[in-house]
Scaffold this active site. Structure first.
Site, PDB file in Angstrom:
ATOM      1  N   GLU A  85       5.346  16.867   6.633  1.00 16.39           N
ATOM      2  CA  GLU A  85       6.092  16.913   5.675  1.00 16.39           C
ATOM      3  C   GLU A  85       5.619  18.010   4.385  1.00 16.39           C
ATOM      4  O   GLU A  85       6.136  17.683   3.369  1.00 16.39           O
ATOM      5  CB  GLU A  85       6.230  15.413   5.107  1.00 16.39           C
ATOM      6  CG  GLU A  85       6.877  14.448   6.098  1.00 16.39           C
ATOM      7  CD  GLU A  85       8.288  14.394   6.401  1.00 16.39           C
ATOM      8  OE1 GLU A  85       8.879  15.364   5.682  1.00 16.39           O
ATOM      9  OE2 GLU A  85       8.869  13.641   6.993  1.00 16.39           O
ATOM     10  N   HIS A 143       4.601  10.154   0.049  1.00 10.27           N
ATOM     11  CA  HIS A 143       5.551   9.593   0.831  1.00 10.27           C
ATOM     12  C   HIS A 143       5.108   8.186   1.605  1.00 10.27           C
ATOM     13  O   HIS A 143       4.022   8.335   2.153  1.00 10.27           O
ATOM     14  CB  HIS A 143       6.032  10.708   1.961  1.00 10.27           C
ATOM     15  CG  HIS A 143       6.910  10.148   2.798  1.00 10.27           C
ATOM     16  ND1 HIS A 143       8.056   9.353   2.721  1.00 10.27           N
ATOM     17  CD2 HIS A 143       6.666  10.127   4.172  1.00 10.27           C
ATOM     18  CE1 HIS A 143       8.847   9.163   3.818  1.00 10.27           C
ATOM     19  NE2 HIS A 143       8.039   9.499   4.844  1.00 10.27           N
ATOM     20  N   HIS A 197       6.406   3.963   3.118  1.00 10.38           N
ATOM     21  CA  HIS A 197       7.495   3.064   3.667  1.00 10.38           C
ATOM     22  C   HIS A 197       7.407   1.938   3.170  1.00 10.38           C
ATOM     23  O   HIS A 197       6.926   0.757   3.613  1.00 10.38           O
ATOM     24  CB  HIS A 197       7.255   3.081   5.247  1.00 10.38           C
ATOM     25  CG  HIS A 197       7.385   4.545   5.747  1.00 10.38           C
ATOM     26  ND1 HIS A 197       6.790   4.644   7.098  1.00 10.38           N
ATOM     27  CD2 HIS A 197       7.644   5.734   5.470  1.00 10.38           C
ATOM     28  CE1 HIS A 197       6.655   5.884   7.648  1.00 10.38           C
ATOM     29  NE2 HIS A 197       7.335   6.561   6.529  1.00 10.38           N
ATOM     30  N   GLU A 205       9.640  -4.994 -16.059  1.00  6.00           N
ATOM     31  CA  GLU A 205       8.666  -4.034 -15.863  1.00  6.00           C
ATOM     32  C   GLU A 205       9.470  -2.819 -15.367  1.00  6.00           C
ATOM     33  O   GLU A 205       9.129  -1.452 -15.459  1.00  6.00           O
ATOM     34  CB  GLU A 205       7.249  -4.210 -15.367  1.00  6.00           C
ATOM     35  CG  GLU A 205       6.429  -5.082 -16.131  1.00  6.00           C
ATOM     36  CD  GLU A 205       5.056  -5.095 -15.383  1.00  6.00           C
ATOM     37  OE1 GLU A 205       5.039  -4.211 -14.457  1.00  6.00           O
ATOM     38  OE2 GLU A 205       4.086  -5.853 -15.945  1.00  6.00           O
ATOM     39  N   HIS A 224      14.051   4.445   5.866  1.00  2.98           N
ATOM     40  CA  HIS A 224      12.847   5.143   5.902  1.00  2.98           C
ATOM     41  C   HIS A 224      11.860   4.859   5.275  1.00  2.98           C
ATOM     42  O   HIS A 224      10.912   4.409   5.326  1.00  2.98           O
ATOM     43  CB  HIS A 224      13.239   6.883   6.083  1.00  2.98           C
ATOM     44  CG  HIS A 224      11.904   7.559   6.699  1.00  2.98           C
ATOM     45  ND1 HIS A 224      12.135   8.721   7.620  1.00  2.98           N
ATOM     46  CD2 HIS A 224      10.641   7.388   6.449  1.00  2.98           C
ATOM     47  CE1 HIS A 224      10.892   9.094   7.570  1.00  2.98           C
ATOM     48  NE2 HIS A 224       9.932   8.288   7.174  1.00  2.98           N
TER      49      HIS A 224
END
Length: 279
Positions: free
Chosen positions: A116, A139, A141, A169, A210
């Site tokens: 990525e 990145h 999940h 918050e 994802h």
């Protein structure tokens, strides 16, 4: 002169990846992180003055030529990075041509940056235009946020307002909201381009079904940003598990009061003075 492996940058990235793994947000070899370093920061450590090898990247990153990135490796397990940092992460410098990187440290078993990485560099480019102090693309999940992408419309406004209403918050930490793109195949330049386009307006971009791409000035800030988004998603998920019936909630007036208290400007497309309805 201290070796680079003993630098705070390596230690902090290894600690962050371990935390991401412990949270369950980066199972197996899922997830990737890149941290921009300055030339002075790199040259303060031994073992960073020679190009070990060149690695081709499938993206023209010439806008970032000469910049250094400490990046996690492709196929690497985050749970192992704290024990094997010189194997599972690498320090790279973007070449002048932009279609390759110079490996300055790390990946000592022949590894390469995450698949990525082109998507990371695209988002770094866009976020640097907004914030010259920007350093991190992350990145991962987050479980509950990903789950929401199966049950809510894939619209930035819907996700942002829903998350804002879950915890005070939320609007304080991400007043611009969360950007949402359509589901796309990961590991491609196409999803990187779509994400970078959203990064012009958001620091968190949801990849439906994802995970997320998040940007920030530091590892802690970026991690905390994702953590806050996921906490709100967990509260939403818990409400649904309790039957989904909401008897009271954080109102638009409450959200405006929060922004006034912390001197923030919420995304006007998601929270205008005229809006009174909740999602």
């Amino acid at each position: 002169m201290t070796d680079f492996i003993d630098s705070p940058y390596v230690k902090n990235l290894a600690k962050t990846t371990e935390n991401l793994y412990r949270h369950g947000w980066d199972e197996r070899n899922g997830g990737n992180v890149s941290l921009r370093l300055t030339k002075d920061e790199v040259e303060a450590y031994a073992g960073t003055d020679k190009v070990l090898r060149q690695i081709t990247i499938k993206f023209d990153a010439s806008e970032l030529a000469g910049k250094y990135y400490l990046v996690t490796g492709t196929g690497r397990y985050f749970k192992n990075m704290i024990e094997y940092p010189e194997r599972d992460m690498g320090l790279v410098r973007i070449s002048e041509a932009g279609n390759s990187v110079d490996l300055m440290w790390g990946f000592n078993d022949g590894g390469e940056p995450t698949s990525e990485f082109p998507a990371h560099l695209m988002s770094h480019i866009e976020r640097l235009k907004k914030n010259p102090n920007q350093r991190v693309i992350m990145h991962c999940h987050p479980t509950n946020l990903v789950a929401m992408s199966f049950t809510l419309p894939l619209e930035s406004k819907v996700f942002s307002r829903t998350l804002w209403q879950m915890h005070p918050e939320s609007i304080v930490v991400f007043p611009e909201g969360v950007g949402v793109i359509p589901y796309m195949c990961p590991g491609t330049n196409e999803i990187g381009e779509k994400t970078a386009n959203k990064m012009q307006d958001y620091r968190v971009v949801l990849w439906p079904h994802h995970g997320v791409f998040a940007a920030g000035d530091s590892l802690d800030e970026t991690y905390g940003l994702v953590e806050t988004v996921e906490k709100s998603a967990l509260i939403y998920t818990t409400i649904q598990a309790q039957g989904g019936k909401i008897l009271q909630s954080i109102t638009d007036k409450d959200l405006h009061d929060l922004c006034k208290r912390f001197d923030l400007t919420p995304n006007p497309e998601f929270l205008s003075a005229a809006e009174t309805a909740t999602v």
